[in-house]
Design a protein around this motif. Structure first.
Motif, PDB file in Angstrom:
ATOM      1  N   GLN A   1      32.066  42.935  40.469  1.00 47.36           N
ATOM      2  CA  GLN A   1      30.894  43.436  39.735  1.00 47.36           C
ATOM      3  C   GLN A   1      29.800  42.385  39.757  1.00 47.36           C
ATOM      4  O   GLN A   1      28.687  42.619  40.204  1.00 47.36           O
ATOM      5  CB  GLN A   1      31.297  43.775  38.292  1.00 47.36           C
ATOM      6  CG  GLN A   1      30.219  44.459  37.440  1.00 47.36           C
ATOM      7  CD  GLN A   1      29.135  43.532  36.932  1.00 47.36           C
ATOM      8  OE1 GLN A   1      27.940  43.823  37.102  1.00 47.36           O
ATOM      9  NE2 GLN A   1      29.493  42.416  36.349  1.00 47.36           N
ATOM     10  N   SER A   2      30.127  41.179  39.259  1.00 48.07           N
ATOM     11  CA  SER A   2      29.110  40.136  39.077  1.00 48.07           C
ATOM     12  C   SER A   2      28.710  39.479  40.395  1.00 48.07           C
ATOM     13  O   SER A   2      27.604  38.978  40.531  1.00 48.07           O
ATOM     14  CB  SER A   2      29.666  39.046  38.159  1.00 48.07           C
ATOM     15  OG  SER A   2      30.795  38.424  38.774  1.00 48.07           O
ATOM     16  N   GLY A   3      29.638  39.462  41.335  1.00 52.74           N
ATOM     17  CA  GLY A   3      29.389  38.738  42.582  1.00 52.74           C
ATOM     18  C   GLY A   3      29.480  37.233  42.408  1.00 52.74           C
ATOM     19  O   GLY A   3      29.108  36.471  43.304  1.00 52.74           O
ATOM     20  N   GLU A   4      29.979  36.784  41.265  1.00 56.75           N
ATOM     21  CA  GLU A   4      30.027  35.341  40.988  1.00 56.75           C
ATOM     22  C   GLU A   4      31.438  34.839  40.687  1.00 56.75           C
ATOM     23  O   GLU A   4      31.608  33.670  40.353  1.00 56.75           O
ATOM     24  CB  GLU A   4      29.114  34.992  39.803  1.00 56.75           C
ATOM     25  CG  GLU A   4      27.644  35.336  39.991  1.00 56.75           C
ATOM     26  CD  GLU A   4      26.972  34.578  41.141  1.00 56.75           C
ATOM     27  OE1 GLU A   4      27.534  33.579  41.632  1.00 56.75           O
ATOM     28  OE2 GLU A   4      25.877  35.023  41.563  1.00 56.75           O
TER      29      GLU A   4
ATOM     30  N   CYS B   1      39.562  40.399  41.486  1.00 56.12           N
ATOM     31  CA  CYS B   1      40.223  40.005  40.235  1.00 56.12           C
ATOM     32  C   CYS B   1      40.069  41.110  39.190  1.00 56.12           C
ATOM     33  O   CYS B   1      39.061  41.816  39.170  1.00 56.12           O
ATOM     34  CB  CYS B   1      39.569  38.760  39.648  1.00 56.12           C
ATOM     35  SG  CYS B   1      39.614  37.335  40.729  1.00 56.12           S
ATOM     36  N   GLY B   2      41.044  41.182  38.311  1.00 53.62           N
ATOM     37  CA  GLY B   2      40.946  42.037  37.125  1.00 53.62           C
ATOM     38  C   GLY B   2      40.660  43.491  37.457  1.00 53.62           C
ATOM     39  O   GLY B   2      41.313  44.108  38.308  1.00 53.62           O
ATOM     40  N   THR B   3      39.667  44.006  36.788  1.00 54.58           N
ATOM     41  CA  THR B   3      39.314  45.410  36.965  1.00 54.58           C
ATOM     42  C   THR B   3      38.870  45.707  38.398  1.00 54.58           C
ATOM     43  O   THR B   3      39.173  46.771  38.944  1.00 54.58           O
ATOM     44  CB  THR B   3      38.203  45.766  35.943  1.00 54.58           C
ATOM     45  OG1 THR B   3      38.827  45.898  34.672  1.00 54.58           O
ATOM     46  CG2 THR B   3      37.491  47.043  36.286  1.00 54.58           C
TER      47      THR B   3
HETATM   48  O1  M6R Z   1      32.614  40.284  38.195  1.00 54.23           O
HETATM   49  P1  M6R Z   1      33.948  40.623  38.723  1.00 54.23           P
HETATM   50  O2  M6R Z   1      34.089  42.062  39.067  1.00 54.23           O
HETATM   51  O3  M6R Z   1      34.344  39.766  39.912  1.00 54.23           O
HETATM   52  O4  M6R Z   1      34.962  40.299  37.567  1.00 54.23           O
HETATM   53  C1  M6R Z   1      36.337  40.386  37.772  1.00 54.23           C
HETATM   54  C2  M6R Z   1      37.094  40.368  36.459  1.00 54.23           C
HETATM   55  O5  M6R Z   1      36.891  39.158  35.783  1.00 54.23           O
HETATM   56  C3  M6R Z   1      36.691  41.524  35.550  1.00 54.23           C
HETATM   57  O6  M6R Z   1      36.818  42.756  36.182  1.00 54.23           O
HETATM   58  C4  M6R Z   1      37.545  41.549  34.267  1.00 54.23           C
HETATM   59  O7  M6R Z   1      38.864  41.858  34.587  1.00 54.23           O
HETATM   60  C5  M6R Z   1      36.935  42.548  33.275  1.00 54.23           C
HETATM   61  N1  M6R Z   1      36.530  41.888  32.083  1.00 54.23           N
HETATM   62  C6  M6R Z   1      37.838  43.681  32.920  1.00 54.23           C
HETATM   63  O8  M6R Z   1      37.239  44.596  32.075  1.00 54.23           O
END
Ligand code: M6R
Length: 367
Positions: free
Chosen positions: A106-109, A58-60
């Motif tokens: 990033q978060s794994g959650e 998702c997202g970034t």
């Molecule tokens: O923890 P995650 O990498 O799974 O999060 C995914 C996205 O929610 C996250 O990358 C979001 O798009 C960021 N806030 C962008 O800067």
């Protein structure tokens, strides 16, 4: 705890050289000619059997996966399919035991990414997680974990996690290529040394951020702007656009440069800022003609390119920002830095809460 920086985001942008070094460390053998990913459960036999790769996030993290997909396709020559996690599992994706599913978080959650992982596992795929948090739900459920060593990321806007995910993909791509024999030993060694040069190159960019700061202040008064690029530049453009929206609330759109004339060119009018990424030499001429299309309609164009192209590009654009030279596959790990700084300084100029943008959470644990 912000180490003298005004915001976590700026601190984390500056931590990228360290994050790159930490993510590379221990994953290249002493000769510097081979990638070693010792802890992988994915056997060499299974790697040889991979027929396709799905990258889901998702997202970034999704944007990092876009770069990762191109890298794997180029280095390993297997088809890669990228998807956002909230779409992936609802389309009954074609997953077989020969599919390698890579989830990035990033978060794994992230709830959608975790659900996509489970969907992939239940269909027999091997799931590899690229994550920054070792004990996270995604890390626990995946068959394999490739950890990014970016350290804790506090700012909602992801910076060092994204760029460390790129490093993880570079190493993974090279490793898969080694096992499948799709790149020669010399090619792998050459690419490893280019990856090892990235931290210092980022350092040099961070020392020269004044021009980007001034440009950010200039564009902060605009309501809309565009990012354009081709190939990997388009992938980075998407990340730059998300970052800007997320913390400056300026509306922007990332467009594949060649696609503008199929509709969006109608939105280009006098004075609209267009940020063009032109780091991919193989399509440079094509991107330049797209830059001319928007210039002819009055756009104010800033280009991000290599030093060697600055002089000639300045004939067609208003401003240029140079990034250090690296191999084409690795430019995203450099070109994203000015875009991160751009959104940071635009948000700052507008007086927004840089680290905690409205409506957003750092970790999205609901679908
Ligand atoms: O923890 P995650 O990498 O799974 O999060 C995914 C996205 O929610 C996250 O990358 C979001 O798009 C960021 N806030 C962008 O800067």
């Amino acid at each position: 705890e912000k180490n003298g920086f005004d915001h976590f985001m700026l601190k984390e942008i500056h931590e990228q050289p360290k994050a790159y070094r930490d993510t590379i460390r221990g994953r290249v053998d002493e000769s510097g000619r081979k990638v070693v990913l010792k802890d992988l459960n994915l056997t060499e036999d299974r790697i040889k059997q991979i027929q396709n790769v799905h990258i889901v996030a998702c997202g970034t993290a999704y944007h990092a996966g876009l770069v990762g997909g191109t890298v794997i396709e180029q280095l390993v020559r297997v088809p890669v399919y990228n998807d956002v996690a909230s779409e992936y599992r609802y389309r009954s994706p074609l997953i077989t035991p020969e599919t390698l599913v890579i989830v990035v978080s990033q978060s794994g959650e992230t709830a959608d990414t975790l659900a996509a992982l489970r969907e992939a596992k239940s269909n027999g795929a091997h799931v590899l997680a690229v994550t920054n948090v070792v004990g996270s739900s995604i890390a626990r459920d995946a068959d394999d974990v490739l950890v990014t060593l970016a350290g804790p990321e506090i700012a909602v806007a992801s910076t060092k996690a994204y760029s460390s995910q790129l490093i993880a993909f570079y190493l993974l791509g090279l490793y898969l290529a080694q096992v499948r024999g799709t790149q020669s030993e010399d090619q792998v060694a050459h690419m490893i040394s280019a990856i090892q040069a990235l931290p210092e190159q980022v350092e040099s960019m961070l020392e020269n951020s004044d021009a980007i700061k001034a440009y950010a202040e200039q564009i902060s008064h605009n309501q809309h702007l565009f990012f354009i690029g081709r190939g990997l530049d388009y992938a980075v453009a998407q990340e730059g656009s998300l970052k800007l929206k997320e913390i400056s609330y300026i509306h922007s759109e990332a467009y594949a440069a060649g696609e503008l004339k199929h509709g969006t060119l109608a939105l280009i009018e006098d004075g609209i800022p267009v940020i063009a990424l032109a780091t991919q030499d193989s399509v440079l001429e094509k991107t330049v003609s797209n830059i001319k299309e928007v210039k002819a309609r009055g756009a104010d164009v800033m280009v991000i390119t290599h030093e060697e192209h600055v002089a000639s590009l300045l004939k067609s654009v208003d401003q240029a920002f140079a990034i250090p030279k690296t191999l084409p596959l690795f430019t995203p790990a450099l070109s994203v830095v000015p875009l991160q700084l751009l959104s940071y300084y635009a948000s700052l100029a507008l007086g927004h809460d840089v680290d905690k943008p409205r409506n957003l959470a750092k970790s999205v644990t609901v679908e």
